[in-house]
Design an enzyme around this catalytic site. Structure first.
Site, PDB file in Angstrom:
ATOM      1  N   HIS A   1      85.102   3.753  21.226  1.00  0.00           N
ATOM      2  CA  HIS A   1      83.977   2.989  20.368  1.00  0.00           C
ATOM      3  C   HIS A   1      84.546   2.037  19.351  1.00  0.00           C
ATOM      4  O   HIS A   1      83.862   1.387  18.718  1.00  0.00           O
ATOM      5  CB  HIS A   1      83.305   4.165  19.484  1.00  0.00           C
ATOM      6  CG  HIS A   1      82.255   5.005  20.010  1.00  0.00           C
ATOM      7  ND1 HIS A   1      82.423   6.104  20.912  1.00  0.00           N
ATOM      8  CD2 HIS A   1      80.827   4.967  19.961  1.00  0.00           C
ATOM      9  CE1 HIS A   1      81.177   6.328  21.543  1.00  0.00           C
ATOM     10  NE2 HIS A   1      80.136   5.869  20.617  1.00  0.00           N
TER      11      HIS A   1
ATOM     12  N   ASP B   1      80.859   8.024  29.132  1.00  0.00           N
ATOM     13  CA  ASP B   1      81.098   8.426  27.761  1.00  0.00           C
ATOM     14  C   ASP B   1      80.181   9.050  26.843  1.00  0.00           C
ATOM     15  O   ASP B   1      79.114   9.168  27.514  1.00  0.00           O
ATOM     16  CB  ASP B   1      81.570   6.900  26.869  1.00  0.00           C
ATOM     17  CG  ASP B   1      82.014   7.042  25.624  1.00  0.00           C
ATOM     18  OD1 ASP B   1      82.891   8.122  25.339  1.00  0.00           O
ATOM     19  OD2 ASP B   1      81.096   6.532  24.572  1.00  0.00           O
ATOM     20  N   SER B   2      80.514   9.569  25.906  1.00  0.00           N
ATOM     21  CA  SER B   2      79.336  10.213  24.803  1.00  0.00           C
ATOM     22  C   SER B   2      78.240   9.174  24.434  1.00  0.00           C
ATOM     23  O   SER B   2      77.237   9.830  23.944  1.00  0.00           O
ATOM     24  CB  SER B   2      79.880  10.910  23.610  1.00  0.00           C
ATOM     25  OG  SER B   2      80.528   9.738  22.801  1.00  0.00           O
TER      26      SER B   2
ATOM     27  N   GLU C   1      77.325   4.387  16.172  1.00  0.00           N
ATOM     28  CA  GLU C   1      75.972   4.708  17.023  1.00  0.00           C
ATOM     29  C   GLU C   1      74.992   4.276  16.115  1.00  0.00           C
ATOM     30  O   GLU C   1      73.940   3.966  16.604  1.00  0.00           O
ATOM     31  CB  GLU C   1      76.112   5.908  17.493  1.00  0.00           C
ATOM     32  CG  GLU C   1      77.006   6.230  18.587  1.00  0.00           C
ATOM     33  CD  GLU C   1      76.654   5.932  19.956  1.00  0.00           C
ATOM     34  OE1 GLU C   1      75.523   5.617  20.044  1.00  0.00           O
ATOM     35  OE2 GLU C   1      77.486   5.945  20.730  1.00  0.00           O
TER      36      GLU C   1
ATOM     37  N   CYS D   1      89.979   5.645  20.696  1.00  0.00           N
ATOM     38  CA  CYS D   1      88.800   6.112  20.979  1.00  0.00           C
ATOM     39  C   CYS D   1      87.751   4.764  21.357  1.00  0.00           C
ATOM     40  O   CYS D   1      87.802   3.764  20.819  1.00  0.00           O
ATOM     41  CB  CYS D   1      87.748   6.664  19.664  1.00  0.00           C
ATOM     42  SG  CYS D   1      86.007   7.002  19.828  1.00  0.00           S
TER      43      CYS D   1
ATOM     44  N   CYS E   1      86.300   7.483  28.008  1.00  0.00           N
ATOM     45  CA  CYS E   1      86.020   8.347  26.667  1.00  0.00           C
ATOM     46  C   CYS E   1      87.444   8.987  26.296  1.00  0.00           C
ATOM     47  O   CYS E   1      87.909   9.693  26.985  1.00  0.00           O
ATOM     48  CB  CYS E   1      85.033   9.382  26.800  1.00  0.00           C
ATOM     49  SG  CYS E   1      84.938  10.680  25.528  1.00  0.00           S
TER      50      CYS E   1
HETATM   51  N1  DGL Z   1      84.302   7.138  22.897  1.00  0.00           N
HETATM   52  C1  DGL Z   1      84.728   8.490  22.710  1.00  0.00           C
HETATM   53  C2  DGL Z   1      86.112   8.422  22.692  1.00  0.00           C
HETATM   54  O1  DGL Z   1      86.667   7.637  23.203  1.00  0.00           O
HETATM   55  C3  DGL Z   1      83.719   9.400  22.023  1.00  0.00           C
HETATM   56  C4  DGL Z   1      83.881   9.547  20.664  1.00  0.00           C
HETATM   57  C5  DGL Z   1      82.720  10.707  20.100  1.00  0.00           C
HETATM   58  O2  DGL Z   1      81.678  10.906  20.865  1.00  0.00           O
HETATM   59  O3  DGL Z   1      83.194  11.450  19.190  1.00  0.00           O
HETATM   60  O4  DGL Z   1      86.744   9.499  22.094  1.00  0.00           O
END
Ligand code: DGL
Length: 242
Positions: free
Chosen positions: A176, A7-8, A142, A174, A70
């Site tokens: 997150h 993931d990011s 984050e 997402c 992600c």
């Molecule tokens: N967790 C990510 C997603 O599911 C990444 C979101 C991001 O870095 O903007 O989209």
């Protein structure tokens, strides 16, 4: 089995958590690209390039499958990209689209990053979906700003239109966003069913388990904030720099 996830940043850890619960006794290798986070507004070319680097890293770690933990990458890649690699790539969004379509739910909302919404991946798979881009949620999560006034304002700004639409189900598009789960529930006066993509995927996947649970966590940038975020989501695990 050796299972790679990426993931990011810390978002994919919510997916990892679901997998550990549902499929313990596997060896999990996680990569969070904290140096390049957030991904939500990057171009498709940038997303492909970053995904390719993460995938190559996990392949070098000898994983058997890779979970794209992600939503932004999952919704923007195509089959040609997926088929480039010898290791199977599992995207996080398809099982949720299948799950929601199967149950024929009414009044469903989706919150996700801008690039996920723009990809049209969810809207082409689920009819009458009410969507909302939430570009500021990932940096707020984050950067540990969940208890700030700005976070409350953003929750109101993004979720109020969905509340007015009287949605009953909300897809957390997402990975997150499960970290915001309590705040989202409270905003909807606990009158909402949240759909967690990590949970749906881990339920839908059949995995042959080994004898013990092992975790290897890598990030491209590590600081005190990241260490405490990982601790909050997964527990006191060793973190390595990629
Ligand atoms: N967790 C990510 C997603 O599911 C990444 C979101 C991001 O870095 O903007 O989209």
């Amino acid at each position: 089995m050796r299972i790679g996830l990426f993931d990011s940043g810390i978002g994919g850890l919510t997916v990892l958590k679901e997998f550990i619960k549902k499929h313990p006794n596997n060896h999990y290798v996680y990569f969070g690209d904290t140096k390049n986070m957030p991904y939500g507004n990057k171009s498709k070319d940038e997303l492909f390039e970053l995904a390719d680097k993460s995938i190559q890293f996990l392949i070098d770690k000898k994983v058997d499958i890779i979970i794209i933990a992600c939503g932004t990458i999952s919704s923007n890649i195509d089959d040609r990209f997926k088929n480039k690699y010898d290791v199977p790539l599992i995207d996080i969004i398809s099982p949720t689209i299948d799950y929601v379509s199967k149950f024929n739910y009414d009044n469903i909302g989706l919150i996700a990053t801008s690039m996920t919404i723009k990809s049209g991946a969810f809207t082409s798979g689920i009819k009458d979906l009410k969507v909302m881009e939430c570009p500021d949620f990932v940096p707020l999560i984050e950067n540990q700003q969940l208890d700030s006034e700005i976070c409350d304002l953003k929750i109101k700004e993004y979720l109020e239109p969905l509340k007015k639409d009287k949605i009953k189900y909300l897809i957390l598009g997402c990975t997150h966003y499960p970290i915001l789960e309590n705040k989202i529930r409270t905003f909807f006066d606990n009158d909402i069913k949240l759909i967690n993509m990590g949970s749906v995927l881990s339920e839908s996947l059949k995995i042959k388990s080994g004898h013990e649970t092992k975790l290897e966590l890598y990030f491209s940038k590590i600081n005190d904030q990241l260490i405490s975020n990982v601790k909050m989501i997964i527990g006191d695990e060793e973190i390595k720099l990629k």
